[in-house]
Design a protein around this motif. Sequence first.
Motif, PDB file in Angstrom:
ATOM      1  N   GLU A  58     -25.975 -15.923 -26.895  1.00  0.00           N
ATOM      2  CA  GLU A  58     -24.909 -15.308 -26.101  1.00  0.00           C
ATOM      3  C   GLU A  58     -25.302 -13.934 -25.577  1.00  0.00           C
ATOM      4  OE1 GLU A  58     -24.459 -16.365 -29.365  1.00  0.00           O
ATOM      5  OE2 GLU A  58     -23.664 -18.320 -28.811  1.00  0.00           O
ATOM      6  N   GLU A  59     -26.359 -13.341 -26.148  1.00  0.00           N
ATOM      7  CA  GLU A  59     -26.818 -12.020 -25.727  1.00  0.00           C
ATOM      8  C   GLU A  59     -28.000 -12.096 -24.763  1.00  0.00           C
ATOM      9  OE1 GLU A  59     -25.756  -9.236 -29.499  1.00  0.00           O
ATOM     10  OE2 GLU A  59     -27.434 -10.613 -29.788  1.00  0.00           O
ATOM     11  N   LEU A  60     -28.273 -13.305 -24.258  1.00  0.00           N
ATOM     12  CA  LEU A  60     -29.373 -13.517 -23.319  1.00  0.00           C
ATOM     13  C   LEU A  60     -28.864 -13.842 -21.924  1.00  0.00           C
ATOM     14  CD1 LEU A  60     -31.698 -15.816 -25.467  1.00  0.00           C
ATOM     15  CD2 LEU A  60     -32.165 -13.439 -24.798  1.00  0.00           C
ATOM     16  N   VAL A  61     -29.666 -13.480 -20.933  1.00  0.00           N
ATOM     17  CA  VAL A  61     -29.466 -13.913 -19.554  1.00  0.00           C
ATOM     18  C   VAL A  61     -30.742 -14.617 -19.137  1.00  0.00           C
ATOM     19  CG1 VAL A  61     -29.106 -13.203 -17.152  1.00  0.00           C
ATOM     20  CG2 VAL A  61     -27.866 -12.030 -18.996  1.00  0.00           C
ATOM     21  N   ARG A  70     -19.672  -9.254 -22.595  1.00  0.00           N
ATOM     22  CA  ARG A  70     -20.811  -9.726 -23.394  1.00  0.00           C
ATOM     23  C   ARG A  70     -21.951  -8.726 -23.367  1.00  0.00           C
ATOM     24  NH1 ARG A  70     -21.351 -16.071 -22.000  1.00  0.00           N
ATOM     25  NH2 ARG A  70     -23.160 -15.878 -23.321  1.00  0.00           N
ATOM     26  N   THR A  71     -22.486  -8.428 -24.541  1.00  0.00           N
ATOM     27  CA  THR A  71     -23.642  -7.566 -24.661  1.00  0.00           C
ATOM     28  C   THR A  71     -24.892  -8.349 -24.266  1.00  0.00           C
ATOM     29  OG1 THR A  71     -22.608  -6.376 -26.471  1.00  0.00           O
ATOM     30  CG2 THR A  71     -24.995  -6.184 -26.290  1.00  0.00           C
ATOM     31  N   VAL A  72     -25.757  -7.734 -23.490  1.00  0.00           N
ATOM     32  CA  VAL A  72     -27.022  -8.365 -23.111  1.00  0.00           C
ATOM     33  C   VAL A  72     -28.155  -7.595 -23.779  1.00  0.00           C
ATOM     34  CG1 VAL A  72     -28.574  -8.959 -21.220  1.00  0.00           C
ATOM     35  CG2 VAL A  72     -26.107  -9.146 -20.902  1.00  0.00           C
ATOM     36  N   ARG A  73     -28.941  -8.313 -24.591  1.00  0.00           N
ATOM     37  CA  ARG A  73     -30.077  -7.695 -25.285  1.00  0.00           C
ATOM     38  C   ARG A  73     -31.404  -8.282 -24.852  1.00  0.00           C
ATOM     39  NH1 ARG A  73     -29.280  -8.698 -31.097  1.00  0.00           N
ATOM     40  NH2 ARG A  73     -31.171  -7.479 -31.263  1.00  0.00           N
ATOM     41  N   GLY A  74     -31.372  -9.426 -24.157  1.00  0.00           N
ATOM     42  CA  GLY A  74     -32.622 -10.066 -23.762  1.00  0.00           C
ATOM     43  C   GLY A  74     -32.504 -10.748 -22.419  1.00  0.00           C
ATOM     44  N   LEU A  75     -33.657 -10.894 -21.763  1.00  0.00           N
ATOM     45  CA  LEU A  75     -33.722 -11.496 -20.440  1.00  0.00           C
ATOM     46  C   LEU A  75     -34.861 -12.506 -20.424  1.00  0.00           C
ATOM     47  CD1 LEU A  75     -32.631 -11.416 -17.571  1.00  0.00           C
ATOM     48  CD2 LEU A  75     -34.042  -9.408 -17.148  1.00  0.00           C
ATOM     49  N   LEU A 113     -28.330  -6.528 -11.716  1.00  0.00           N
ATOM     50  CA  LEU A 113     -27.059  -7.053 -12.240  1.00  0.00           C
ATOM     51  C   LEU A 113     -27.030  -6.964 -13.763  1.00  0.00           C
ATOM     52  CD1 LEU A 113     -26.530 -10.277 -10.093  1.00  0.00           C
ATOM     53  CD2 LEU A 113     -25.074  -8.241 -10.095  1.00  0.00           C
ATOM     54  N   VAL A 114     -28.127  -7.331 -14.385  1.00  0.00           N
ATOM     55  CA  VAL A 114     -28.200  -7.275 -15.852  1.00  0.00           C
ATOM     56  C   VAL A 114     -28.114  -5.829 -16.338  1.00  0.00           C
ATOM     57  CG1 VAL A 114     -29.674  -7.726 -17.857  1.00  0.00           C
ATOM     58  CG2 VAL A 114     -29.474  -9.436 -16.039  1.00  0.00           C
ATOM     59  N   LEU A 115     -28.839  -4.928 -15.687  1.00  0.00           N
ATOM     60  CA  LEU A 115     -28.841  -3.525 -16.119  1.00  0.00           C
ATOM     61  C   LEU A 115     -27.496  -2.857 -15.881  1.00  0.00           C
ATOM     62  CD1 LEU A 115     -32.418  -2.375 -15.056  1.00  0.00           C
ATOM     63  CD2 LEU A 115     -31.630  -3.314 -17.237  1.00  0.00           C
ATOM     64  N   GLU A 116     -26.817  -3.176 -14.778  1.00  0.00           N
ATOM     65  CA  GLU A 116     -25.474  -2.647 -14.538  1.00  0.00           C
ATOM     66  C   GLU A 116     -24.534  -3.121 -15.628  1.00  0.00           C
ATOM     67  OE1 GLU A 116     -24.262  -3.898 -10.666  1.00  0.00           O
ATOM     68  OE2 GLU A 116     -25.895  -2.804  -9.677  1.00  0.00           O
ATOM     69  N   GLY A 161     -35.108  -1.448 -22.334  1.00  0.00           N
ATOM     70  CA  GLY A 161     -35.038  -1.848 -23.737  1.00  0.00           C
ATOM     71  C   GLY A 161     -34.693  -3.300 -23.983  1.00  0.00           C
ATOM     72  N   LEU A 162     -34.656  -4.110 -22.926  1.00  0.00           N
ATOM     73  CA  LEU A 162     -34.367  -5.530 -23.116  1.00  0.00           C
ATOM     74  C   LEU A 162     -35.592  -6.250 -23.662  1.00  0.00           C
ATOM     75  CD1 LEU A 162     -32.453  -6.297 -19.803  1.00  0.00           C
ATOM     76  CD2 LEU A 162     -31.478  -6.019 -22.086  1.00  0.00           C
ATOM     77  N   ARG A 163     -35.362  -7.235 -24.508  1.00  0.00           N
ATOM     78  CA  ARG A 163     -36.428  -8.133 -24.959  1.00  0.00           C
ATOM     79  C   ARG A 163     -36.638  -9.155 -23.852  1.00  0.00           C
ATOM     80  NH1 ARG A 163     -37.574  -8.520 -30.383  1.00  0.00           N
ATOM     81  NH2 ARG A 163     -39.478  -9.348 -29.493  1.00  0.00           N
ATOM     82  N   LEU A 164     -37.887  -9.520 -23.587  1.00  0.00           N
ATOM     83  CA  LEU A 164     -38.215 -10.361 -22.439  1.00  0.00           C
ATOM     84  C   LEU A 164     -38.966 -11.614 -22.839  1.00  0.00           C
ATOM     85  CD1 LEU A 164     -39.503  -7.524 -20.072  1.00  0.00           C
ATOM     86  CD2 LEU A 164     -37.188  -8.442 -20.259  1.00  0.00           C
ATOM     87  N   GLY A 165     -38.666 -12.704 -22.143  1.00  0.00           N
ATOM     88  CA  GLY A 165     -39.367 -13.952 -22.396  1.00  0.00           C
ATOM     89  C   GLY A 165     -39.424 -14.817 -21.155  1.00  0.00           C
ATOM     90  N   VAL A 166     -40.222 -15.870 -21.265  1.00  0.00           N
ATOM     91  CA  VAL A 166     -40.353 -16.855 -20.196  1.00  0.00           C
ATOM     92  C   VAL A 166     -40.037 -18.217 -20.795  1.00  0.00           C
ATOM     93  CG1 VAL A 166     -41.889 -17.916 -18.505  1.00  0.00           C
ATOM     94  CG2 VAL A 166     -42.116 -15.476 -19.021  1.00  0.00           C
ATOM     95  N   VAL A 167     -39.227 -18.994 -20.076  1.00  0.00           N
ATOM     96  CA  VAL A 167     -38.895 -20.371 -20.457  1.00  0.00           C
ATOM     97  C   VAL A 167     -39.275 -21.259 -19.280  1.00  0.00           C
ATOM     98  CG1 VAL A 167     -37.125 -19.827 -22.177  1.00  0.00           C
ATOM     99  CG2 VAL A 167     -36.472 -19.939 -19.783  1.00  0.00           C
ATOM    100  N   THR A 168     -40.226 -22.185 -19.517  1.00  0.00           N
ATOM    101  CA  THR A 168     -40.772 -22.931 -18.390  1.00  0.00           C
ATOM    102  C   THR A 168     -41.033 -24.390 -18.726  1.00  0.00           C
ATOM    103  OG1 THR A 168     -42.604 -22.981 -16.780  1.00  0.00           O
ATOM    104  CG2 THR A 168     -43.121 -22.103 -18.965  1.00  0.00           C
TER     105      THR A 168
END
Length: 183
Positions: free
Chosen positions: A122-125, A7-12, A173-176, A50-57
Motif C-alpha cells: 500500500e506504500e508503493l506506486v 496514503r503514505t508513499v515510501r517506494g516507487l 506526482l509521487v513527490l507532491e 528518499g524513496l526506495r526504488l525497484g523495477v518490475v518487469t
Amino acid sequence: MALAPDRTVRGLLFDRDDTLVIDVPYNADPHKVVPVPGAHRAVERARAAGLRLGVVTNQSVIARGMATREEVDATNARVDELVGPFDVWCVCPHDADDGCACRKPRPGLVLEAAERLGIAPEELVVVGDIGADVGAAAAAGAQGILVPTPRTRREEIDDVPTVAASLDEAVSLVLEHADAVRS
C-alpha cells in the motif's frame, strides 16, 4: 490526476521497457539498452527524495527460449548502470499462458518487490506504460501511474485513475503526494 491523498508513499517501482528504456522487443542485449529521455533524472529525483526504488518487469523472452536468465540479468544490469541504481529488480520469466502469479497484471512482482524492500504494498506506486503495469499495482494493493506511449491502447488510458504525460511528471506526482502526506 492525483494519487490517493491519505496514503503514505515510501517506494516507487518502474516497468522496464518503454518506461525506463526504449522498447526493443525481446531485448536481452545490454548493448541495445537506450534510456527513455529523462529517465535517469526522474529516477535520481525519486532517490534523492528518499524513496526506495525497484523495477518490475515481464521478460517472456526467457520462457520463449530466445534468451537466458543470465542474458536478461546482464541487460537489466545495463539499465541499472544507465538509469539506476535500483534497490530491487523483480523479473517474471514466464510467458502469458504459463499461469504464474508473477506476470503483470497479476500482483506477484509487486508483492515480491514490497517484501524485498520491507515496504507494505500500500506504500508503493508502480509506474508503467501499459494497463498491465497499473493492473499489477492495483491487484497488489499499491497505486499505479500510467505513462502512455504511442503503443499504449486508448482503453488502457481511459481505464486507469492516474495518467502522467512523462516519467518526470509521474515522479512529480509521487513527490507532491509524499510532501502532502508529510505536511
